[in-house]
Design an enzyme around this catalytic site. Structure first.
Site, PDB file in Angstrom:
ATOM      1  CB  CYS A 103      -1.064   0.412   1.242  1.00  0.00           C
ATOM      2  SG  CYS A 103      -2.053  -1.365   1.185  1.00  0.00           S
TER       3      CYS A 103
ATOM      4  CG  HIS B 258      -3.316   3.067   2.214  1.00  0.00           C
ATOM      5  ND1 HIS B 258      -3.171   3.275   0.454  1.00  0.00           N
ATOM      6  CD2 HIS B 258      -3.050   2.230   2.448  1.00  0.00           C
ATOM      7  CE1 HIS B 258      -3.917   1.955   0.529  1.00  0.00           C
ATOM      8  NE2 HIS B 258      -4.166   0.640   1.954  1.00  0.00           N
TER       9      HIS B 258
ATOM     10  CG  ASN C 186      -6.425  -1.371   0.568  1.00  0.00           C
ATOM     11  OD1 ASN C 186      -5.834  -0.436  -0.218  1.00  0.00           O
ATOM     12  ND2 ASN C 186      -6.582  -1.162   2.337  1.00  0.00           N
TER      13      ASN C 186
HETATM   14  N1  ACO Z   1     -18.422  -8.396   8.961  1.00  0.00           N
HETATM   15  C1  ACO Z   1     -18.400  -9.529  10.242  1.00  0.00           C
HETATM   16  N2  ACO Z   1     -18.119  -9.374  11.034  1.00  0.00           N
HETATM   17  C2  ACO Z   1     -16.397  -8.970  11.377  1.00  0.00           C
HETATM   18  C3  ACO Z   1     -15.866  -8.713   9.213  1.00  0.00           C
HETATM   19  C4  ACO Z   1     -16.962  -8.136   9.051  1.00  0.00           C
HETATM   20  N3  ACO Z   1     -16.255  -8.312   7.320  1.00  0.00           N
HETATM   21  N4  ACO Z   1     -14.437  -8.918   9.863  1.00  0.00           N
HETATM   22  C5  ACO Z   1     -14.135  -9.010  11.353  1.00  0.00           C
HETATM   23  N5  ACO Z   1     -15.567  -9.204  11.750  1.00  0.00           N
HETATM   24  C6  ACO Z   1     -15.254  -9.888  12.707  1.00  0.00           C
HETATM   25  C7  ACO Z   1     -14.354 -10.363  13.666  1.00  0.00           C
HETATM   26  O1  ACO Z   1     -14.374 -12.278  13.196  1.00  0.00           O
HETATM   27  C8  ACO Z   1     -14.199 -11.049  14.822  1.00  0.00           C
HETATM   28  O2  ACO Z   1     -15.195 -11.288  14.907  1.00  0.00           O
HETATM   29  P1  ACO Z   1     -15.212 -11.875  17.068  1.00  0.00           P
HETATM   30  O3  ACO Z   1     -14.750 -10.843  17.296  1.00  0.00           O
HETATM   31  O4  ACO Z   1     -16.700 -12.803  16.644  1.00  0.00           O
HETATM   32  O5  ACO Z   1     -13.506 -12.908  16.699  1.00  0.00           O
HETATM   33  C9  ACO Z   1     -14.569  -8.985  15.071  1.00  0.00           C
HETATM   34  O6  ACO Z   1     -15.490  -8.578  13.510  1.00  0.00           O
HETATM   35  C10 ACO Z   1     -13.785  -8.108  15.497  1.00  0.00           C
HETATM   36  O7  ACO Z   1     -13.261  -8.150  14.194  1.00  0.00           O
HETATM   37  P2  ACO Z   1     -11.314  -6.861  14.601  1.00  0.00           P
HETATM   38  O8  ACO Z   1     -10.168  -8.153  13.528  1.00  0.00           O
HETATM   39  O9  ACO Z   1     -10.918  -7.047  15.279  1.00  0.00           O
HETATM   40  O10 ACO Z   1     -11.941  -5.672  13.950  1.00  0.00           O
HETATM   41  P3  ACO Z   1     -11.544  -4.417  13.956  1.00  0.00           P
HETATM   42  O11 ACO Z   1     -12.622  -3.031  14.506  1.00  0.00           O
HETATM   43  O12 ACO Z   1     -10.144  -4.585  13.873  1.00  0.00           O
HETATM   44  O13 ACO Z   1     -11.718  -4.286  12.381  1.00  0.00           O
HETATM   45  C11 ACO Z   1     -10.519  -3.691  10.194  1.00  0.00           C
HETATM   46  C12 ACO Z   1     -10.948  -5.292  11.043  1.00  0.00           C
HETATM   47  C13 ACO Z   1     -11.862  -3.884   9.153  1.00  0.00           C
HETATM   48  C14 ACO Z   1      -9.407  -5.041   9.021  1.00  0.00           C
HETATM   49  C15 ACO Z   1      -9.128  -3.299  10.970  1.00  0.00           C
HETATM   50  O14 ACO Z   1      -8.670  -3.858  11.839  1.00  0.00           O
HETATM   51  C16 ACO Z   1      -8.483  -2.675  10.080  1.00  0.00           C
HETATM   52  O15 ACO Z   1      -9.295  -2.010   9.196  1.00  0.00           O
HETATM   53  N6  ACO Z   1      -7.326  -2.970   9.759  1.00  0.00           N
HETATM   54  C17 ACO Z   1      -5.905  -2.057   9.020  1.00  0.00           C
HETATM   55  C18 ACO Z   1      -6.052  -2.661   7.857  1.00  0.00           C
HETATM   56  C19 ACO Z   1      -5.240  -1.931   6.982  1.00  0.00           C
HETATM   57  O16 ACO Z   1      -4.855  -0.482   7.335  1.00  0.00           O
HETATM   58  N7  ACO Z   1      -4.335  -2.111   5.567  1.00  0.00           N
HETATM   59  C20 ACO Z   1      -3.901  -1.217   5.343  1.00  0.00           C
HETATM   60  C21 ACO Z   1      -2.285  -2.322   4.637  1.00  0.00           C
HETATM   61  S1  ACO Z   1      -3.360  -3.310   3.925  1.00  0.00           S
HETATM   62  C22 ACO Z   1      -2.054  -3.690   2.760  1.00  0.00           C
HETATM   63  O17 ACO Z   1      -0.903  -3.308   2.683  1.00  0.00           O
HETATM   64  C23 ACO Z   1      -2.317  -4.112   1.474  1.00  0.00           C
END
Ligand code: ACO
Length: 349
Positions: free
Chosen positions: A122, A264, A294
């Site tokens: 990214c 990003h 993204n």
């Molecule tokens: N729908 C419903 N529930 C979901 C989904 C979904 N699409 N995705 C995850 N959940 C659930 C998980 O399974 C978890 O359930 P559990 O508590 O029963 O285990 C719960 O939601 C919380 O999961 P988290 O992963 O802790 O959720 P979070 O609030 O952190 O959101 C996300 C996840 C959106 C991926 C976030 O962490 C994020 O944006 N991370 C950063 C991504 C990023 O910046 N990437 C940049 C670089 S990428 C690259 O270089 C290619």
């Protein structure tokens, strides 16, 4: 005595491209255990674009590159054949070998120019800008096409509701020419960094020499992209804020700050947190991830094109670009936005 000019790479054209097919949150909820509400609240994303079977990253890169070349030609009348360098940021090349950039250059009719890929996930577009800018200021090239293009839909686990919700396909491009640091559009400096200790946080485990040298087929699922969302979130906020602030100080914007930050586009909560860290208002943070998700290396240039089309980004704005991604990698650059011939809204390939 007139002070000596400081060589710099200057932005003189821009364009973007998105594939035609749109996947809404409701479309995802029809096949996965997720909901429109969860995706909007946790990420800010409402829809993303994905390529059709048979399409590839080079198709998006060529379309975005062509629009950037058109924009540059309209701007300063310079013919496309003045381009002597193509740098393509991508982590989803058409093939593991060779690089995709030479094919893109050939399809754009640019002749036998220098062309290569840059891989920083990214952060790829910022790294590609830094690479091209260094070559322009060193005199190795005079006019460069810099493209960020990715098609993560091709490497996502179809059953992974988290990554399917976040990523979309897309490409953006700019034309850079050799110029002077005092000109609007000049890239004023770079802050680049990495931390390989976090390599496992964002990865495709199979398909590289580490797995292939075992002589065994990839374990099930290892061909897909995987990401540890929570720690990546924290690292993204920390490193983009730090890198952005470093660059703000380095280019001398400490007092007034940037007018616009184009970070990003991974998660709207990350963008808000970076804005808070930098003490910026909401309207200073460019957001287009609600419509495209993204798009990895395409993210920053597509956000620029979108902000130009909506009038949110205007000539004279002090603009800070900052990225974070797999590697881990991060990077920032800054420029005063130039007068450009109208940038086309990113339309379909
Ligand atoms: N729908 C419903 N529930 C979901 C989904 C979904 N699409 N995705 C995850 N959940 C659930 C998980 O399974 C978890 O359930 P559990 O508590 O029963 O285990 C719960 O939601 C919380 O999961 P988290 O992963 O802790 O959720 P979070 O609030 O952190 O959101 C996300 C996840 C959106 C991926 C976030 O962490 C994020 O944006 N991370 C950063 C991504 C990023 O910046 N990437 C940049 C670089 S990428 C690259 O270089 C290619």
């Amino acid at each position: 005595m007139t002070p000596a000019a400081t060589p710099a790479a200057v932005v003189c054209g821009i364009g973007g491209s998105l594939p035609e097919t749109v996947v809404s949150n409701d479309d995802l909820a029809a096949e996965l255990d997720t909901s429109d509400e969860w995706i909007r609240v946790r990420t800010g994303i409402a829809q993303r674009h994905v390529i059709k079977p048979g399409e590839a990253t080079s198709d998006l890169a060529v379309a975005a590159g062509r629009r950037a070349l058109d924009s540059a030609r309209a701007q300063d009348g310079t013919a496309d054949d003045a381009i002597d360098l193509v740098v393509l940021a991508t982590s989803t090349p058409d093939h593991p070998c060779p690089a995709t950039a030479p094919l893109v250059a050939q399809r754009l009719g640019l002749g036998g120019v220098a062309a290569f890929d840059v891989s920083a996930v990214c952060t790829g577009f910022v790294y590609a800008l830094a690479t091209a800018a260094s070559m322009l200021t060193a005199g190795t090239a005079r006019r460069a096409l810099v493209i960020g293009a990715d098609t993560f839909s091709t490497i996502l686990d179809p059953g992974d509701r988290t990554t399917r919700a976040i990523f979309g396909d897309g490409a953006g491009a700019v034309v850079l020419r050799a110029g002077d640091a005092a000109e609007p559009g000049a890239l004023l400096g770079f802050d680049l960094g990495s931390d390989g200790a976090g390599a496992e946080m964002i990865t495709v485990r199979a398909g590289g020499s580490r797995q292939r040298s075992t002589g065994q087929p990839a374990p099930d699922g290892d061909q897909w992209f995987s990401m540890e969302g929570r720690p990546v979130f924290t690292e993204a906020v920390l490193n983009m804020s730090k890198s952005a602030q470093e660059l703000i100080d380095r280019v001398g914007w400490t007092a007034e700050g940037p007018d616009r930050v184009v970070a990003h586009q991974a998660n709207v909560r990350i963008l808000r947190a970076v804005g808070d860290q930098l003490g910026l208002d909401e309207q200073q943070i460019v957001v287009n991830l609600d419509r495209v998700g993204n798009t990895v290396a395409g993210s920053i240039p597509l956000a620029l094109v979108d902000a130009l089309a909506s009038g949110g980004l205007r000539p004279g704005h002090r603009v800070l670009l900052t990225g974070f991604g797999g590697g881990l990698t991060w990077g920032s650059t800054a420029l005063v936005w130039p007068e450009l011939a109208t940038a086309p809204h990113p339309v379909h390939v």
